[in-house]
Design an enzyme around this catalytic site. Sequence first.
Site, PDB file in Angstrom:
ATOM      1  NE  ARG A 141      -4.243   0.197   1.610  1.00 33.38           N
ATOM      2  CZ  ARG A 141      -5.356   0.664   1.014  1.00 33.38           C
ATOM      3  NH1 ARG A 141      -5.518   1.960   0.837  1.00 33.38           N
ATOM      4  NH2 ARG A 141      -6.298  -0.144   0.618  1.00 33.38           N
ATOM      5  CD  GLU A 180      -6.900   3.011   6.288  1.00 36.11           C
ATOM      6  OE1 GLU A 180      -7.667   2.757   5.334  1.00 36.11           O
ATOM      7  OE2 GLU A 180      -5.915   2.311   6.569  1.00 36.11           O
TER       8      GLU A 180
END
Lengths: 786, 499
Positions: A330, A733
């Site tokens: 990621r 997030e």
Amino acid sequence: MADANITATADPAAGVVPGGASESLRHESAAMHVQGTASYIDDLPEPRGTLHLVPGLSTRAHARIVSMNLDAVRQAAGVVAVYTAADIPGENQISPVGKGDEPLLAKDLVSFYGQPLFVVAATTRGAARRAARLAQVEYEDLPAILNIAQARENGSPMVWRQMEMKRGDALAGLEHAPRRLAGRITVGGQEHFYLEGQVALARPGEEGEMHVTSSTQHPTETQHMVAHVLDRPSNLITVEVRRMGGGFGGKETQANACACLAALVADKTGRAAKMRLDRDDDMTMTGKRHDFVIDYDVGFTAEGRIVAVDMVLAARCGWSADLSGPVIDRALFHADNAYFYPDVRLRSEPLRTNTQSNTAYRGFGGPQGIVAAERVIEEIAFATGLDPLEVRLRNAYGTHDRNVTPYNMVVEDSITHDLLPALARRCDYEQRRAACREFNAASPYLRRGIAITPVKFGISFTATHYNQAGALVHVYTDGSVQVNHGGTEMGQGLHTKMVQVAMREFGLGTDQVRITATTTGKVPNTSATAASSGADLNGMAVLDAVRRIKRRLVEFAASHWNVGEDEVRFAPDGVHVGHKVIAFSHLTRQAYFARVSMSANGFYKTPKISWNGDTGQGRPFYYFAYGAACSEVVIDLLTGETKIDRVDILHDAGQSLNPALDIGQIEGGFVQGAGWLTCEELVWDEAGRLRTHAPSTYKIPACSDRPRVFNVDLLENAPNREHTIFRSKAVGEPPFVHGVSVLQAISDALASLDGYRTCPRLDAPATPEMILRTAERLRCGPPPAG
Amino acid sequence: MTGIRHDIRFYVGNEYHVLANIAPTRTLLDWLREERGLTGTKEGCNEGDCGACTVLVVRLEGERLVWRAVNACIQFVSMLDGAQVLTIEDMRAPDGTLHPVQQAMVEHHGSQCGFCTPGFVMSMVAGRKAAGLAQDERGIDDMLAGNLCRCTGYAPIVRAMRHAMQAGPDHFDAMADDMADRLRALRDGATVDITAPAGRLSIPVTADALAQTLLENPAARIVAGATDVGLWVTKGLRDLPHVVSIGQIADLRRIGPTAEGLYIGAAVTWQEARAALAEILPQPDEDVFRRIGSVQVRNAGTVCGNIANGSPIGDGPPVLIAAGAILHLRRGDVRRTIALEDFFIEYGKQDRAPGEFVEGITIPTPAPDTVIRAWKVSKRFDQDISAILAAFSLTLAPDGTISNPRIAFGGMAATPRRARLTEAALAGRRWNEATLQAAREAIMKDFTPLTDMRASAWYRSTVAANLLTRLYAECGPQADRVPTSVHAACAATGDHAHG
């Protein structure tokens, strides 16, 4: 219409359920929170004879266990049992990714300082804590690899396959670029510091049943781990969690050890067993955000346009794989942030070290990748003399061209080019930037800096199979509704949003819709509440369940009262059936007598996504969430201290499910992100012992660290282009990344030291010492080590 | 002043407790949660840093009810004799309505995960009760510095607090007389002496009795606020076989002016001493005493305890050394005074004989033209342990000549210590660039600091020298004073733009 199920309802009346979705309903537990009546696991009444567990931890970073004498532990007052790896009936293994590299209790080999070796069960927690310290362990030390530099030097193995993500020919691009520069940025890790530490309570049942109440973000995985450790089928294990006192990713896999040890003791002794870690043990044992060293090589034009990027992202993963593979992936997925890289190559180095096994943490590697992207932008700005904002705009993803990511996904929804100028206007960026420079010219000791940074964050688990969710909704005959789903509540307000979905659909008020604890007994095979996906996935599953029930009720009402199905409608004032309006409870009672099922499970899987990590092709993300932040700081050149003066944020939550909760996520995410990049510093000593293992030494932001002026706005009229739950966007997030603007603002302040000629190359965390070192370097070359 | 009691007596909420068999180091938090089932008070860190366990301790002092927020995790039950403890469970009014603070927290979305929330509510309720607390942003920062929240970023909590400060009286206001009556009834002037299986507890009533107790039991551990000793217990798991609790000894709670200066008794807390200290050691812009611990810590920890424990990183001693403080020691009937800097012999070793105790400290009134500055540098502004604490006192003649420089540092050596070479470099010199440069060089010779998790040796030395520069910038010959610290600079900026 095929997707009629999942679009916002066309009925305007349903949208005005007071507190229903898209309104700022208060957190479902708010009143309990403020009264201290919201129960966390350690607050639950203890079953009679409950044992209290404390793990015995290794005091070596890497060693062979020569002998372990636990006699004194066993003989200590209050101790009932002591168990080691040899006592585990099933597999001594809790690797969440099936890699088999994470024993629950160390057997022969110790791989980090703080690794659990044994578990003490005593009648009180105090007795267990005292006893655990009496172990006599003889070690034979092995060479320990503690950080990225040592891992590289010693050829430490990777904990996961390395990824190479590329498009075009980065090397050729670099070669032919009009201008080119290379550099390195170091980004520190971060302790989650959930206020409620790791805790689990296991209660044995009949015939091998085990009920575990665990502060876990991933009940299903905890269930599987307990099942493996006890060597039982999953149908004997139930894992439940009503709420967590914070998670932030730190309870996605890290909850498993406590749950498994509690279950082990409960199984062995037949008594309830609770493990609640002391804060120091918690911080010593559990994984954290990965720290990274990122090397970048970038080619660009004199106008500040990026031509090619080559990056190597190396991370300290710790002693086992845990989630490091997908975390580092990621980071690669976000090493472009909001910018188009025409030719690009990104490579990962997930390095194994003898430290805590680093794990999920809000952003899951994404923020580290984004910090690197923003450093690249900053470098280009200094190299070209352009305002960094201008460089950002010139490189922002387009919507029709310049819109392909390094992983070959087309960005269909980019708004960065609009968002950045919009925020710049709102917060007078240009004027304040000029004011900072004017101030700095006349200020010997204090310097001001300002920066505006965007975020583009990919929403979906990159492991495609995780993008599914289930829900179970019961409507009782009295018209009260119980909502269960697979997501967990850690403060983010997921349960509140789920209640709102049901309220809106049924036309009910808060007093009629009740959320229950998350349990594997009601909704099985769930995914972690992680990747910001909680509301996206579970909201759709709840909606599916609710609409199944509604369809049955509509069908019943239409036939019972002899009206068309299109004449039955659920509204805040009751159920409209033809011309009359009846109470929801009246309908449900009648439906019961007519033998209509009023319970349904719902299911959802995210459409459109696919990802092949081997080919680097596909569409890993359903959509992107966007935002931008502008931070202004003042730094002290005598001490390196910083203060955040003002922050303005404009954030894209789509059609927000609950604006107040979403703003709460943004404010909290920002401060947590700013903390990561400033005052939060993890320090290990030469023996590999974490020295910052408590709030006395590890400093998360306190109240006075919040920005003095803090303006947070949601982007208006911005429904998600994709068919998410009521067109909202995930918000857990992405706002964390806004903290990056603080690092950039500090860097801007430092740059004043040499007239804004050099990129300060400020590493994170920008502690007072880091800032002072960087200032010294800018003024007089590098200071001595020490 | 009569008799000996073998129990302690106090209230929790409205419930009266008489405990005859209590371990002297049993923490209030464990006792509330494990024995009373009062689980609204949370354990976040068990070391007095996160504030999740904040409770209120109410005492009748003179005829005044004094409300103090404290960390229950490092407060021993044995210290509560004569007090009323209020926990989150007591915050609702008897009719069930939420306290204005609770209501404001709900309305302003002040809780997310909710775990820190009870502690915040307690600090906020205490903040409303605190006399003289600034009703501005800095006042709120101060009030909430001892409570950590990881979810909200504090913004909604501050909004709630602003709102709650405007709200009317709470139900405790109506109960104040009853509370006072009840606490008055607990005053019996008795000495407490409990011998439980887990250890002995003595609570002498006078300093004389304390002196006698310590003569007879030189190994006994003196506990005033337990902000340090508490950690020996909660983290070090140490046994303390005999605890002598001095927090409520009236003789030791004296604070006030004397012919020599300001006298602070051994049981005076940082919070109680703060205003008087700020008056005698005035520091523009930045009050270093405000940055000692948090409200909860300053409400329990004492000025003299911060000295007696001999910590190299205590924030009090450097400032007091620079101010020329005199320590009063007593053993039995024998009293002596020493200069504070002479008390610290080496790491972990102080000039205190067995059976001897710190009775108080005197801070001399500074000469009229004395310049006093103290600065604390740490990773975080609030509730952090200093990387460096620097304190300066010097006299400046009209012609710029420096005399009587007293410079002391914390965090630079194994004990709080004076910078003698730096003092020598300044004494008798004119305050100019050359003198500054000489002082900067001298300070490098004064100290050889360590590298640890708070800062490197390089940082400590560099900042120590830089703080001399700051001193020069603030007090030197320049005509225009410019801000030299971000904290001072920030104080000058405005309020939040939004709600």
